[in-house]
Write a protein that holds these residues in place. Sequence first.
Motif, PDB file in Angstrom:
ATOM      1  N   GLY A 188      29.581  55.778  40.199  1.00 24.57           N
ATOM      2  CA  GLY A 188      29.990  55.556  38.795  1.00 24.57           C
ATOM      3  C   GLY A 188      29.046  54.610  38.672  1.00 24.57           C
ATOM      4  N   GLY A 189      27.810  54.654  37.211  1.00 24.36           N
ATOM      5  CA  GLY A 189      26.930  54.255  36.335  1.00 24.36           C
ATOM      6  C   GLY A 189      27.383  52.755  36.280  1.00 24.36           C
ATOM      7  N   SER A 190      28.705  52.446  36.287  1.00 19.70           N
ATOM      8  CA  SER A 190      28.904  51.422  35.178  1.00 19.70           C
ATOM      9  C   SER A 190      29.528  49.894  36.926  1.00 19.70           C
ATOM     10  CB  SER A 190      30.152  51.286  34.540  1.00 19.70           C
ATOM     11  OG  SER A 190      31.556  51.575  35.454  1.00 19.70           O
ATOM     12  N   LEU A 191      29.629  50.705  37.471  1.00 19.28           N
ATOM     13  CA  LEU A 191      30.200  50.219  39.354  1.00 19.28           C
ATOM     14  C   LEU A 191      30.880  49.914  39.346  1.00 19.28           C
ATOM     15  CD1 LEU A 191      26.896  48.004  40.769  1.00 19.28           C
ATOM     16  CD2 LEU A 191      28.128  49.757  41.526  1.00 19.28           C
ATOM     17  N   PRO A 192      31.870  50.753  38.655  1.00 17.86           N
ATOM     18  CA  PRO A 192      34.057  50.472  39.205  1.00 17.86           C
ATOM     19  C   PRO A 192      34.192  50.414  40.738  1.00 17.86           C
ATOM     20  CG  PRO A 192      33.131  52.409  39.118  1.00 17.86           C
ATOM     21  CD  PRO A 192      31.946  52.051  38.629  1.00 17.86           C
ATOM     22  N   ALA A 193      35.203  49.855  41.002  1.00 19.54           N
ATOM     23  CA  ALA A 193      35.121  49.187  42.573  1.00 19.54           C
ATOM     24  C   ALA A 193      36.984  49.628  43.416  1.00 19.54           C
ATOM     25  CB  ALA A 193      34.952  47.783  43.205  1.00 19.54           C
ATOM     26  N   ILE A 194      36.869  49.439  43.865  1.00 20.44           N
ATOM     27  CA  ILE A 194      38.375  49.661  44.483  1.00 20.44           C
ATOM     28  C   ILE A 194      38.670  47.882  45.549  1.00 20.44           C
ATOM     29  CG2 ILE A 194      39.800  50.680  46.270  1.00 20.44           C
ATOM     30  CD1 ILE A 194      38.238  52.644  46.337  1.00 20.44           C
ATOM     31  N   VAL A 195      39.725  47.939  44.757  1.00 16.62           N
ATOM     32  CA  VAL A 195      40.386  46.890  44.815  1.00 16.62           C
ATOM     33  C   VAL A 195      41.793  46.615  44.619  1.00 16.62           C
ATOM     34  CG1 VAL A 195      38.843  45.129  43.083  1.00 16.62           C
ATOM     35  CG2 VAL A 195      40.842  45.652  41.889  1.00 16.62           C
ATOM     36  N   LYS A 196      42.492  45.216  45.925  1.00 14.66           N
ATOM     37  CA  LYS A 196      43.593  45.261  45.935  1.00 14.66           C
ATOM     38  C   LYS A 196      44.479  44.005  45.065  1.00 14.66           C
ATOM     39  CE  LYS A 196      46.896  45.406  49.851  1.00 14.66           C
ATOM     40  NZ  LYS A 196      46.975  44.806  51.403  1.00 14.66           N
ATOM     41  N   ALA A 197      45.355  44.522  44.542  1.00 16.78           N
ATOM     42  CA  ALA A 197      46.633  44.050  42.939  1.00 16.78           C
ATOM     43  C   ALA A 197      47.536  43.238  44.188  1.00 16.78           C
ATOM     44  CB  ALA A 197      46.536  44.034  42.547  1.00 16.78           C
ATOM     45  N   ASP A 198      48.240  42.357  42.988  1.00 18.31           N
ATOM     46  CA  ASP A 198      48.838  41.702  43.874  1.00 18.31           C
ATOM     47  C   ASP A 198      50.388  42.327  44.157  1.00 18.31           C
ATOM     48  OD1 ASP A 198      49.597  41.198  41.516  1.00 18.31           O
ATOM     49  OD2 ASP A 198      49.168  39.160  41.190  1.00 18.31           O
ATOM     50  N   ASP A 199      50.816  43.603  43.855  1.00 16.94           N
ATOM     51  CA  ASP A 199      51.911  44.077  43.809  1.00 16.94           C
ATOM     52  C   ASP A 199      51.702  45.211  44.701  1.00 16.94           C
ATOM     53  OD1 ASP A 199      50.157  45.696  43.402  1.00 16.94           O
ATOM     54  OD2 ASP A 199      50.664  46.866  41.289  1.00 16.94           O
ATOM     55  N   GLY A 200      49.996  45.155  46.057  1.00 16.98           N
ATOM     56  CA  GLY A 200      50.191  45.394  47.050  1.00 16.98           C
ATOM     57  C   GLY A 200      49.113  47.201  46.950  1.00 16.98           C
ATOM     58  N   PHE A 201      49.120  47.162  45.537  1.00 16.10           N
ATOM     59  CA  PHE A 201      48.696  48.276  45.633  1.00 16.10           C
ATOM     60  C   PHE A 201      46.787  48.739  45.527  1.00 16.10           C
ATOM     61  CE2 PHE A 201      53.181  49.780  44.445  1.00 16.10           C
ATOM     62  CZ  PHE A 201      53.343  50.426  44.933  1.00 16.10           C
ATOM     63  N   LEU A 202      46.200  49.802  45.589  1.00 17.64           N
ATOM     64  CA  LEU A 202      45.105  49.886  45.405  1.00 17.64           C
ATOM     65  C   LEU A 202      44.375  50.095  44.192  1.00 17.64           C
ATOM     66  CD1 LEU A 202      43.510  51.350  48.546  1.00 17.64           C
ATOM     67  CD2 LEU A 202      43.368  48.818  47.575  1.00 17.64           C
ATOM     68  N   TYR A 203      43.661  49.357  43.132  1.00 19.98           N
ATOM     69  CA  TYR A 203      43.210  50.784  42.229  1.00 19.98           C
ATOM     70  C   TYR A 203      41.780  50.544  41.829  1.00 19.98           C
ATOM     71  CZ  TYR A 203      47.817  49.063  40.649  1.00 19.98           C
ATOM     72  OH  TYR A 203      49.147  49.209  40.666  1.00 19.98           O
ATOM     73  N   VAL A 204      41.098  51.609  41.227  1.00 19.11           N
ATOM     74  CA  VAL A 204      39.711  51.435  40.588  1.00 19.11           C
ATOM     75  C   VAL A 204      39.555  50.886  39.697  1.00 19.11           C
ATOM     76  CG1 VAL A 204      37.897  53.213  40.144  1.00 19.11           C
ATOM     77  CG2 VAL A 204      39.012  53.809  41.901  1.00 19.11           C
ATOM     78  N   LEU A 205      38.965  49.679  40.137  1.00 20.72           N
ATOM     79  CA  LEU A 205      38.843  48.309  38.352  1.00 20.72           C
ATOM     80  C   LEU A 205      37.159  49.044  37.608  1.00 20.72           C
ATOM     81  CD1 LEU A 205      40.296  45.576  37.271  1.00 20.72           C
ATOM     82  CD2 LEU A 205      38.379  44.872  38.756  1.00 20.72           C
ATOM     83  N   LYS A 206      37.893  48.982  37.027  1.00 19.56           N
ATOM     84  CA  LYS A 206      36.804  49.468  35.211  1.00 19.56           C
ATOM     85  C   LYS A 206      36.026  47.743  34.639  1.00 19.56           C
ATOM     86  CE  LYS A 206      36.745  53.723  36.328  1.00 19.56           C
ATOM     87  NZ  LYS A 206      36.353  54.328  34.478  1.00 19.56           N
TER      88      LYS A 206
END
Length: 259
Positions: free
Chosen positions: A21-39
């Motif tokens: 991604g040109g804007s360097l999104p990232a895979i992160v973990k959240a406090d609900d236990g799921f993984l997200y692609v963070l913009k």
Amino acid sequence: MSKIDIRTVNVTQYVQPLREGGSLPAIVKADDGFLYVLKFRGAGQGKKALIAEFIGGEIARAINLKVPELVFMNLDDSFSKTEPDEEIQDLLKFSVGLNLGLHFLSEAITYDPLVSTVDALTASKVVLLDSIISNIDRTAKNTNLLHWHKELWIIDNGASFYFHHDWKNWENHLTRTFPLVKDHVLLQNATKLNEASKEIQQLLNRDKIAEIVSNIPEDWLLSEADTMTATEMRDAYIKFINTRFAKIDVLVKEAEDAR
């Protein structure tokens, strides 16, 4: 019609950057236990890309296209302090606050027009979605579509609503159509545009559009560079979408002619 309920979660772990991604999104973990692609709000196009991503994603969902769950994600300042990569460190630092996350679809594959298949009605709906939201970035070079569990999923609508990068002249866009539909990756498959148009008109209306726009975080709308108020911007997004929606027959003909 179901109400939108956007959850807010907190980032608990920075897992890895997505370099494609040109804007360097990232895979992160959240406090609900799921993984997200963070913009990130601190990326190139900033908060405007998050707004476009959010509105585009929720309109897609409203017309029964598959979209990963969108969540608001709180990022605190602790992550930038432990990140060794300077570029990512700066991005994390500038993105403290509320960002946007898309539920991570594990093992999803990028849609490839030469290999992947999609049914004509879905293709037609995606083409009309992008004509309505003026999404210039769903081309063969960069499809911004995923195949997951044998279904087509919509991601990355951040290049939509490009009028908001120049609020002084935004009203000039109200009379325009979407000639760039000629480059749409799904255009050749979109052989049911009239049927798709009827379905979209049954599923989307002024109330739904206003509800989606009302969920944009106030903080994303505020910028020192812009002279319009947050309320004026919300009204502009609503007016733009409604104007596009009202001329869906024109957008159908434009897409048909391009195909």
